[in-house]
Design a protein around this motif. Structure first.
Motif, PDB file in Angstrom:
ATOM      1  N   GLN A  50     -14.890 -30.078  64.591  1.00 55.59           N
ATOM      2  CA  GLN A  50     -15.808 -29.926  63.452  1.00 55.59           C
ATOM      3  C   GLN A  50     -16.921 -28.919  63.771  1.00 55.59           C
ATOM      4  OE1 GLN A  50     -17.120 -33.710  61.907  1.00 55.59           O
ATOM      5  NE2 GLN A  50     -15.132 -34.666  62.302  1.00 55.59           N
ATOM      6  N   LEU A  51     -16.510 -27.752  64.179  1.00 53.65           N
ATOM      7  CA  LEU A  51     -17.479 -26.690  64.490  1.00 53.65           C
ATOM      8  C   LEU A  51     -17.868 -25.971  63.208  1.00 53.65           C
ATOM      9  CD1 LEU A  51     -17.419 -24.168  67.377  1.00 53.65           C
ATOM     10  CD2 LEU A  51     -17.564 -23.289  65.056  1.00 53.65           C
ATOM     11  N   SER A  52     -19.146 -25.664  63.096  1.00 51.11           N
ATOM     12  CA  SER A  52     -19.634 -24.835  61.994  1.00 51.11           C
ATOM     13  C   SER A  52     -20.728 -23.932  62.537  1.00 51.11           C
ATOM     14  CB  SER A  52     -20.175 -25.703  60.848  1.00 51.11           C
ATOM     15  OG  SER A  52     -21.292 -26.462  61.285  1.00 51.11           O
ATOM     16  N   GLY A  53     -20.930 -22.811  61.861  1.00 55.23           N
ATOM     17  CA  GLY A  53     -21.956 -21.871  62.298  1.00 55.23           C
ATOM     18  C   GLY A  53     -21.714 -20.509  61.703  1.00 55.23           C
ATOM     19  N   ARG A  54     -22.510 -19.561  62.153  1.00 47.42           N
ATOM     20  CA  ARG A  54     -22.405 -18.187  61.662  1.00 47.42           C
ATOM     21  C   ARG A  54     -22.127 -17.275  62.852  1.00 47.42           C
ATOM     22  NH1 ARG A  54     -23.128 -16.361  56.831  1.00 47.42           N
ATOM     23  NH2 ARG A  54     -23.520 -14.164  56.416  1.00 47.42           N
ATOM     24  N   LEU A  55     -21.077 -16.470  62.711  1.00 42.37           N
ATOM     25  CA  LEU A  55     -20.650 -15.596  63.790  1.00 42.37           C
ATOM     26  C   LEU A  55     -20.856 -14.142  63.389  1.00 42.37           C
ATOM     27  CD1 LEU A  55     -17.248 -17.237  64.830  1.00 42.37           C
ATOM     28  CD2 LEU A  55     -19.511 -17.656  65.791  1.00 42.37           C
ATOM     29  N   LEU A  56     -21.430 -13.368  64.284  1.00 42.82           N
ATOM     30  CA  LEU A  56     -21.554 -11.921  64.109  1.00 42.82           C
ATOM     31  C   LEU A  56     -20.826 -11.264  65.273  1.00 42.82           C
ATOM     32  CD1 LEU A  56     -22.693  -9.461  62.628  1.00 42.82           C
ATOM     33  CD2 LEU A  56     -24.743  -9.652  64.056  1.00 42.82           C
ATOM     34  N   ILE A  57     -19.737 -10.556  64.942  1.00 41.81           N
ATOM     35  CA  ILE A  57     -18.913  -9.914  65.962  1.00 41.81           C
ATOM     36  C   ILE A  57     -18.991  -8.407  65.773  1.00 41.81           C
ATOM     37  CG2 ILE A  57     -16.589  -9.717  66.936  1.00 41.81           C
ATOM     38  CD1 ILE A  57     -15.973 -12.435  65.700  1.00 41.81           C
ATOM     39  N   THR A  58     -19.323  -7.690  66.836  1.00 47.48           N
ATOM     40  CA  THR A  58     -19.364  -6.227  66.835  1.00 47.48           C
ATOM     41  C   THR A  58     -18.712  -5.726  68.112  1.00 47.48           C
ATOM     42  OG1 THR A  58     -21.473  -5.986  67.999  1.00 47.48           O
ATOM     43  CG2 THR A  58     -21.578  -6.386  65.614  1.00 47.48           C
ATOM     44  N   PRO A  59     -18.412  -4.422  68.201  1.00 52.86           N
ATOM     45  CA  PRO A  59     -17.901  -3.902  69.477  1.00 52.86           C
ATOM     46  C   PRO A  59     -18.891  -4.073  70.615  1.00 52.86           C
ATOM     47  CG  PRO A  59     -17.448  -2.366  67.696  1.00 52.86           C
ATOM     48  CD  PRO A  59     -18.348  -3.415  67.124  1.00 52.86           C
ATOM     49  N   ALA A  60     -20.187  -4.289  70.290  1.00 53.68           N
ATOM     50  CA  ALA A  60     -21.205  -4.458  71.326  1.00 53.68           C
ATOM     51  C   ALA A  60     -21.382  -5.900  71.753  1.00 53.68           C
ATOM     52  CB  ALA A  60     -22.543  -3.899  70.841  1.00 53.68           C
ATOM     53  N   GLY A  61     -20.711  -6.849  71.096  1.00 45.77           N
ATOM     54  CA  GLY A  61     -20.861  -8.218  71.543  1.00 45.77           C
ATOM     55  C   GLY A  61     -20.672  -9.226  70.429  1.00 45.77           C
ATOM     56  N   LEU A  62     -21.071 -10.458  70.745  1.00 46.37           N
ATOM     57  CA  LEU A  62     -20.876 -11.582  69.839  1.00 46.37           C
ATOM     58  C   LEU A  62     -22.150 -12.401  69.788  1.00 46.37           C
ATOM     59  CD1 LEU A  62     -17.890 -13.998  69.596  1.00 46.37           C
ATOM     60  CD2 LEU A  62     -20.120 -14.931  70.161  1.00 46.37           C
ATOM     61  N   SER A  63     -22.489 -12.836  68.587  1.00 45.56           N
ATOM     62  CA  SER A  63     -23.644 -13.706  68.391  1.00 45.56           C
ATOM     63  C   SER A  63     -23.219 -14.880  67.525  1.00 45.56           C
ATOM     64  CB  SER A  63     -24.796 -12.942  67.730  1.00 45.56           C
ATOM     65  OG  SER A  63     -25.869 -13.816  67.430  1.00 45.56           O
ATOM     66  N   ALA A  64     -23.445 -16.089  68.034  1.00 41.58           N
ATOM     67  CA  ALA A  64     -23.132 -17.310  67.294  1.00 41.58           C
ATOM     68  C   ALA A  64     -24.438 -18.050  67.037  1.00 41.58           C
ATOM     69  CB  ALA A  64     -22.157 -18.171  68.084  1.00 41.58           C
ATOM     70  N   GLN A  65     -24.760 -18.250  65.774  1.00 41.09           N
ATOM     71  CA  GLN A  65     -26.029 -18.865  65.400  1.00 41.09           C
ATOM     72  C   GLN A  65     -25.777 -20.172  64.657  1.00 41.09           C
ATOM     73  OE1 GLN A  65     -27.905 -15.832  63.060  1.00 41.09           O
ATOM     74  NE2 GLN A  65     -28.391 -14.543  64.817  1.00 41.09           N
ATOM     75  N   ASN A  66     -26.735 -21.100  64.865  1.00 44.16           N
ATOM     76  CA  ASN A  66     -26.687 -22.401  64.182  1.00 44.16           C
ATOM     77  C   ASN A  66     -25.359 -23.112  64.418  1.00 44.16           C
ATOM     78  OD1 ASN A  66     -29.263 -21.841  63.064  1.00 44.16           O
ATOM     79  ND2 ASN A  66     -28.300 -20.734  61.367  1.00 44.16           N
ATOM     80  N   LEU A  67     -24.888 -23.029  65.641  1.00 47.65           N
ATOM     81  CA  LEU A  67     -23.648 -23.715  65.973  1.00 47.65           C
ATOM     82  C   LEU A  67     -23.866 -25.224  65.959  1.00 47.65           C
ATOM     83  CD1 LEU A  67     -22.152 -21.600  68.898  1.00 47.65           C
ATOM     84  CD2 LEU A  67     -21.368 -21.710  66.542  1.00 47.65           C
ATOM     85  N   ASP A  68     -22.915 -25.925  65.411  1.00 45.43           N
ATOM     86  CA  ASP A  68     -22.975 -27.377  65.360  1.00 45.43           C
ATOM     87  C   ASP A  68     -21.546 -27.887  65.530  1.00 45.43           C
ATOM     88  OD1 ASP A  68     -23.378 -30.059  64.930  1.00 45.43           O
ATOM     89  OD2 ASP A  68     -24.662 -29.778  63.185  1.00 45.43           O
TER      90      ASP A  68
END
Length: 893
Positions: A557-575
């Motif tokens: 039951q994972l939820s969150g917002r993912l930002l993926i770019t060639p420079a990296g990955l950012s996962a915010q508000n993961l739950d």
């Protein structure tokens, strides 16, 4: 008999003539050579050199010929006259035999055998062919004339260059025969030509590359009007046969006006005869069916001007077979139009109606390609296409796997790079609009690790925006469903340097991160992966995942917002739910030069420590593993570190803080505690006071209600501040440092009263613990594999010092409170007596002795008497030496 005489007379005449010719040739050889060579040089205004000259009366019999060998005529346009206009292995100038007697020579035939001829123009339009003098001296003579009616050429390399309009040509003339009255103002010229065209290019576009050329025609030449009229011309280019009709004007204002037509032209031969664009790939195809063409060439020539060419063509019931995979495009029908101005930028190929069928599926296409130097495509396509058949038919190199059923109704536009033969960089700029429905697709792009399977969904295209509805696919053990907008989707598929942007909602029933970790060895292990972010992709995703896996780690039951770019990955508000608890936080992995930087803030709520340690591989240590630890925990964790491209942490850069709280904890069979009990047992002084066997048994399973501490990681060391573990076995104070190379430096202390032998009795009764009793300090050093235990004198001394200072403060407080001393010292607090433990009374009855009766006197109570024992001075001496040498507890116990 009479016939015999006639034959003898005829033979005698032949012998006489042959002998006469031979004698005349020998006699007049030098005279003719000098005379003709002198007159030729008088006519030329450019140097000419000859290796050898010879008068021959048999080479072109019945004409006489002057044979020149190794002839070199210099280029008039060359400033240093080093360039060559003509080189001939053999050059024959033929004239009438009787001209030798008359001493008036008329050259009627020229024959060239082997050599090279270079026809060139300079930037001003001047030709290097202007080598004949026009003054009166050279033209007034009547004893030498050039009156050609035949030119014969064999095995001659021909070059042509005209920089003004970017034309160049290279060909090898196998044989050419031109016959006609060249000296007349108007005449018919019979021409037969057989040659190999190596290249004919205009402004960088090669229109004839390695083609066999044949020409049979009668040219009507009008020198007064300076015009050539073609009639009944048969032109062959490879297997293409064309008919020409029209005129060419070669005056100062040169122009051309020709109609060119052909029937039953092979489709593949026509495509192979077009410019370089895509021609190399056509060798892998076979065609059936023929093409009909009607074209027109017209316009001005010279001074940088070029004519225009246009053609209408049709194909009916044609077919094309891709030979390596035996995939056939049948029912091929086409109506088209081609035009060019030979500038390389105004070429245009229009498909008015192109349709065809594969064994499963058909298509229709309308559009055009223009500018063959940098081609531009505009087209509309409809149909139902089997992608696997199309993939193999087109021999596309941009993918390793492509299959599925595609229904398309779309318009496409883009520009191409014709110099690229790999297919990966074919499309330069690309836009599309319409709709695409894909079912049961399977894709694997070149150099990509992931294979996308079961690809299905609907994509609505508008310019370069793709609106995705229920696009689903699987890769490995992971499945995806996407709804959203993808920018630049089609160009990204066809070009590796394109950028694709995704704004979408992503749902996965299952996501296995191992599917996106590249493995370089065939044997999988934790050291053989490489972190990969998709090149050219930026994705902003609202994600929901039913089940997440990576190696031993598992979450739900994972939820969150993912930002993926060639420079990296950012996962915010993961739950997510993990370790039978809850995990929340933010994670960022950013590319910095040649490494990645990890930053993480995580909150763990009510997680099971046993699962945490198991799923994270016991964090690479063996002191406390998931087999020994149980309990619930809350934690706040911050982490920062550098990672290499294999997702390995640079331990020197790792810093972390863990605010930890453990509830209902349990330590079972912890080896380090068993080693501690073993150490205490090995020490005779301690073993005399402590039941070490019992202690070891108690330490096999330790339970505690609550433990709190803040652990820090830096400089490759884990630092554990002192904490108290109030457990079922005994209360331990623990602190220490654990390095990443498994060197340890721990300190443990506990109250001696908790480990004294039970039922030890003094003269005053049982030993009682008021909570402030003596403490044992043990230091643990060495490595995790070979821990070393010792009595920690420094910690004991520090504890005594702190206890002394505390007692000193307590004594001052009593004096201040009871007799009024230190009244001016505000740092001294009022004394508060500690709460005392209630007095414990116990009665003992010796039921083995008879209870005295009232008739018997009660004996007087006396103190215990200890039976006298013989003095063993030797033993006492050894004991004293041991205490002084091996263990010094005088100051602590």
């Amino acid at each position: 008999m009479r016939l015999k005489k006639i034959l003898l007379v005829f033979l005698g005449v032949l012998i006489f003539l042959a002998g006469s010719i031979f004698i005349i040739g020998k006699y007049y050889n030098n005279e003719v050579k000098q005379f003709v060579f002198q007159r030729v040089n008088e006519r030329l205004n450019t140097p000419v050199s000859v290796g050898d000259m010879e008068l021959t009366l048999f080479a072109d019999f019945p004409q006489a010929s002057l044979r020149f060998s190794n002839v070199v005529i210099s280029d008039k346009l060359s400033k240093n006259q080093r360039d060559t206009l003509l080189y001939a292995d053999e050059l024959f100038l033929s004239f009438n035999f009787w001209d030798i007697w008359n001493k008036e020579y008329k050259i009627t035939r020229v024959r060239v055998n082997g050599g090279m001829f270079h026809l060139a123009y300079d930037k001003k339009g001047r030709s290097n062919l202007d080598i004949w003098k026009s003054d009166s001296t050279s033209t007034a003579r009547t004893d030498f004339r050039i009156d050609l009616n035949s030119v014969d050429i064999t095995n001659l390399f021909f070059r042509f260059t005209q920089p003004a309009n970017g034309q160049s040509m290279r060909c090898f003339v196998r044989h050419a025969d031109l016959s006609g009255n060249f000296s007349s103002q108007s005449y018919s010229l019979e021409t037969v030509l057989n040659a190999r065209m190596y290249a004919y290019s205009i402004n960088g576009v090669n229109y004839l590359d390695n083609k066999d050329i044949s020409l049979e025609t009668t040219l009507n030449i009008d020198n007064d009007r300076q015009e050539l009229a073609f009639s009944e011309v048969k032109l062959g280019i490879n297997a293409i046969n064309l008919a020409l009709n029209g005129t060419v004007n070669y005056s100062k204002n040169a122009s051309v006006d020709l109609d060119i037509s052909g029937r039953e032209i092979s489709i593949i031969e026509l495509l192979a005869s077009m410019p370089d664009f895509g021609r190399e790939k056509l060798k892998d195809y076979e065609t059936e069916g023929f093409l009909t063409i009607s074209s027109h060439l017209s316009g001005k020539l010279g001074n940088g001007r070029l004519p225009t060419y246009s053609a209408d063509f049709t194909i009916t019931d044609g077919s094309v077979l891709e030979t390596s995979n035996s995939i056939k495009l049948s029912d091929l029908n086409l109506k088209g139009h081609y035009s060019t101005g030979f500038t390389g930028t105004d070429d245009s190929l229009n498909f008015k109606d192109l349709s065809g069928k594969f064994s499963s599926g058909s298509f229709g296409l309308q559009g055009f390609i223009k500018n063959f130097t940098n081609p531009v495509l505009r087209a509309g396509v409809k149909g139902h296409i089997d992608l696997e058949q199309l993939y193999h038919f087109m021999r596309w190199k941009g993918a390793d796997t492509l299959s599925g059923q595609l229904t398309v109704d779309a318009k496409i536009a883009g520009s191409f790079q014709p110099s690229d033969t790999t297919g990966a960089q074919l499309i330069n700029r690309f836009t599309a609009s319409g709709s695409v429905i894909l079912k049961q697709g399977r894709f694997k792009l070149r150099e990509a690790r992931q294979v996308l399977e079961n690809v299905s969904g609907t994509i609505s295209l508008q310019e370069n925006l793709a609106m995705v509805k229920n696009l689903s696919f699987k890769t490995g053990n992971s499945d995806f469903r996407i709804n959203g907008i993808i920018s630049n989707l089609v160009p990204y598929i066809f070009r590796s340097n394109e950028q694709m942007n995704i704004e979408a909602a992503l749902h996965c029933n299952r996501l296995d991160l191992g599917d996106f970790i590249e493995e370089k060895s065939e044997v999988k292990n934790s050291q053989d992966f490489r972190l990969v972010f998709p090149t050219g992709v930026t994705a902003n995703l609202t994600a929901s995942v039913g089940k997440l896996n990576y190696q031993l780690f598992s979450a739900d039951q994972l939820s969150g917002r993912l930002l993926i770019t060639p420079a990296g990955l950012s996962a915010q508000n993961l739950d997510l739910k993990a370790f039978n608890g809850r995990v929340q936080g933010d994670v960022m992995i950013a590319l910095k030069n040649d490494h990645y930087e990890l930053s993480n803030k995580t909150t763990l709520t009510n997680v099971e420590l046993q699962k945490v340690f198991y799923q994270f591989g016991d964090f690479g240590q063996q002191i406390i593993t998931h087999k020994e630890l149980k309990g619930k925990s809350d934690a706040r964790i911050t982490v920062s570190a550098q990672l290499n491209n294999k997702l390995q942490v640079d331990m020197a850069s790792l810093t972390s803080t863990v605010q930890l709280k453990i509830r209902d904890g349990e330590l079972t069979n912890l080896q380090v505690l068993q080693d501690l009990a073993g150490y205490l047992k090995s020490n005779l002084a301690i073993n005399a006071m402590v039941n070490c066997n019992k202690l070891a048994e108690r330490l096999k399973k330790i339970t505690f209600s609550t433990l709190e501490n803040t652990i820090s990681i830096t400089d490759r060391k884990i630092t554990i501040p002192e904490m108290t573990i109030k457990s079922s076995a005994l209360d331990l104070n623990v602190n220490g440092i654990h390095s990443f190379d498994n060197h340890i430096d721990y300190g443990i202390n506990f109250r001696m009263a908790e480990v004294f032998r039970k039922n030890e009795v003094t003269e005053d009764g049982y030993i009682q613990d008021d909570g402030t009793g003596m403490r044992m300090f043990i230091a643990i050093s060495g490595t995790t594999d070979h821990p070393e235990f010792r009595y920690d004198k420094l910690s004991a001394a520090q504890a005594r010092k702190e206890k002394f200072l505390q007692e000193k403060e307590t004594f001052k407080s009593i004096l201040k409170q009871e007799i009024g001393l230190f009244k001016g010292d505000t740092t001294i607090k009022a004394f508060s007596a500690p709460a005392k433990a209630p007095v414990k009374f116990e009665l003992e009855f010796d039921q083995k002795k008879p209870v005295p009766t009232s008739s018997e006197p009660i004996p007087a109570v006396k103190g215990k008497e200890t039976p006298a024992k013989p003095a063993d001075t030797k033993k006492k001496k050894e004991k004293k030496e041991y205490d002084e040498k091996e263990y010094d507890l005088d100051d602590d116990i």
